[in-house]
Scaffold this active site. Structure first.
Site, PDB file in Angstrom:
ATOM      1  N   GLU B  39       0.837  -1.211   0.000  1.00  0.00           N
ATOM      2  CA  GLU B  39       0.000   0.000   0.000  1.00  0.00           C
ATOM      3  C   GLU B  39       0.875   1.265   0.000  1.00  0.00           C
ATOM      4  O   GLU B  39       1.954   1.285   0.591  1.00  0.00           O
ATOM      5  CB  GLU B  39      -0.854  -0.048   1.283  1.00  0.00           C
ATOM      6  CG  GLU B  39      -1.830   1.093   1.485  1.00  0.00           C
ATOM      7  CD  GLU B  39      -2.588   0.959   2.813  1.00  0.00           C
ATOM      8  OE1 GLU B  39      -2.219   0.091   3.648  1.00  0.00           O
ATOM      9  OE2 GLU B  39      -3.567   1.709   3.011  1.00  0.00           O
ATOM     10  N   LYS B 110      -9.361   2.944  -2.344  1.00  0.00           N
ATOM     11  CA  LYS B 110      -9.722   2.256  -1.087  1.00  0.00           C
ATOM     12  C   LYS B 110     -11.069   2.754  -0.545  1.00  0.00           C
ATOM     13  O   LYS B 110     -11.239   3.946  -0.278  1.00  0.00           O
ATOM     14  CB  LYS B 110      -8.614   2.513  -0.059  1.00  0.00           C
ATOM     15  CG  LYS B 110      -8.717   1.688   1.214  1.00  0.00           C
ATOM     16  CD  LYS B 110      -7.476   1.964   2.102  1.00  0.00           C
ATOM     17  CE  LYS B 110      -7.391   1.059   3.300  1.00  0.00           C
ATOM     18  NZ  LYS B 110      -6.150   1.317   4.099  1.00  0.00           N
ATOM     19  N   CYS B 143      -5.479  -3.049   1.960  1.00  0.00           N
ATOM     20  CA  CYS B 143      -5.283  -3.181   3.406  1.00  0.00           C
ATOM     21  C   CYS B 143      -6.579  -3.383   4.198  1.00  0.00           C
ATOM     22  O   CYS B 143      -7.183  -4.444   4.113  1.00  0.00           O
ATOM     23  CB  CYS B 143      -4.477  -1.973   3.902  1.00  0.00           C
ATOM     24  SG  CYS B 143      -3.609  -2.303   5.468  1.00  0.00           S
TER      25      CYS B 143
END
Lengths: 268, 268
Positions: B39, B110, B143
């Site tokens: 990430e 994300k 994540c």
């Protein structure tokens, strides 16, 4: 509070023999609050025909098996979740029932049917109920439901703190591996009460599991032995959905992004 | 085909140093098809201020980091998925980008932001795209998305066969335990490329993982070492959603029962 399971082999087509077995396995010296039994506990699993499934089914209002569980719950002041071959009018459902010290409380009908169950049972048609028994809120799933992350999530979103999961698992240990992760990502306790033994060409895989909201295995039974297991839990762990001081398992969700989950034809 | 990851520590605020590190870690003697990086790989993670996040961000069209990845993908005939601090107009996004031998292909932003990321990044606003690169179909998550079963499911329903998961995980090993189960219940390969090392008060947990559609861990890295790992996979395993001759992971779903998953206020 205390939760537990009885891992054993119900007797196909002989509810009285199954009741005798349960009666011998309920550990009356060990107090528990909630006890989970396997799937289709009143009938057995591996029917040869619809007729056999039908003959071993019972109506909830008129069930030898439920009457026994009611008396046991009253006597021992406990709640029992059990798999139940449910007859309703002309239909059968692969159900889970919740009984308490004051009697019958409610049921769930398996939404996702496995293999030949499709020949005998109608798919569940009463959604995913959650029952507040005072001590805690209980949701129920049955066996093959385990592979559908949607149903664990929905029960947690509806407030379930303990998901009771009567099972007759035959796939080798997969559900038992997944259950602690469903517990982790939904912050709930899960009790998977699996059966042992075999019926015809089916062998069941035991490994009944109690999983915590942190994804840990509090207890996992053997693959083959009868076992009555009771464990202490801290139910407040399942009520707290806070992950960090700025993250919450539920309020961080993005439901407006999840629309595809309810589309009927995803391959469009 | 072959998939893999580079587990390492990007250098906070120094994209050139990070590029040198990646360049040393890409194993040019080992051919791979897809390589996943952690990430926020172009910037580092633990910013002290929005200004620091902003200064280390890049526009996709004008990025030193992406230009490097493009040249590497062309040179080695591979696809790379990497976390990327993306600047778009006045906003930053915690994105994942997909680059191939012919250049930039696409991105994911994300959806679920963790902790202080909420101060720097806008939540994702382009849904959950899946990219068909010919070899296979690729989805991306970043994540903390790992704890939301909804997004793994949606990518699988959209046809993703490999889900690439650039990460900077700090919670101790939880995601790495959950990833194989997300792979199992969605029948996909997952590559979680986590970083190592620490930035300020944050320590990252390594254990980058390649999981198979049967829920097995094909490889799990150490907690602390730089590692470049490439593994052979059988992509057809991710295309077959048949569980038994009468059960299919997707067609057995009951989307009409899943409506609660898209309700905005579940605590109603």
């Amino acid at each position: 509070m205390k939760i537990g399971f009885i891992q054993f082999a119900p007797i196909l087509g002989d509810v009285q023999a199954t009741i005798r077995k349960i009666d011998g396995l309920i550990d009356q010296s060990k107090i528990t609050d909630i006890l989970v039994l396997p799937e289709l506990c009143n009938s057995g699993y591996n029917f040869n025909s619809f007729e056999e499934a039908w003959e071993t089914s019972e109506e909830i209002e008129n069930s030898i098996f439920i009457n026994y569980l009611k008396s046991k719950c009253k006597q021992l002041n406990l709640y029992i979740v059990s798999g139940f071959n449910e007859r309703d009018n002309k239909a059968l459902y692969n159900s889970a029932i919740l009984i308490g010290p004051k009697g019958y409380i409610g049921k769930y009908r398996k939404l996702h049917l496995f293999m030949n169950e499709k020949d005998y049972f109608k798919p569940g048609n009463i959604g995913l109920p959650v029952f507040d028994i005072g001590l805690c809120k209980i949701g129920m799933l049955v066996c093959f439901d385990w592979i559908f992350p949607e149903v664990w999530r929905i029960l947690a979103l509806k407030g379930a703190e303990i998901i009771c999961h009567p099972s007759n698992l035959i796939l080798p240990g997969l559900a038992q591996k997944a259950v602690p992760i469903h517990a982790l990502i939904n912050r709930v306790y899960i009790v998977t009460a699996n059966r042992i033994g075999s019926e015809g060409d089916l062998s069941f895989t035991g490994l009944s599991t109690i999983a915590t909201p942190m994804g840990n295995i509090l207890f996992q039974a053997s693959q083959i032995k009868e076992e009555t297991v009771i464990k202490d839990i801290d139910i407040t762990m399942a009520r707290d959905k806070i992950i960090t001081k700025r993250n919450d398992l539920f309020s961080d969700r993005r439901p407006e992004e999840y629309l595809l989950l309810i589309e009927k034809d995803v391959k469009g």
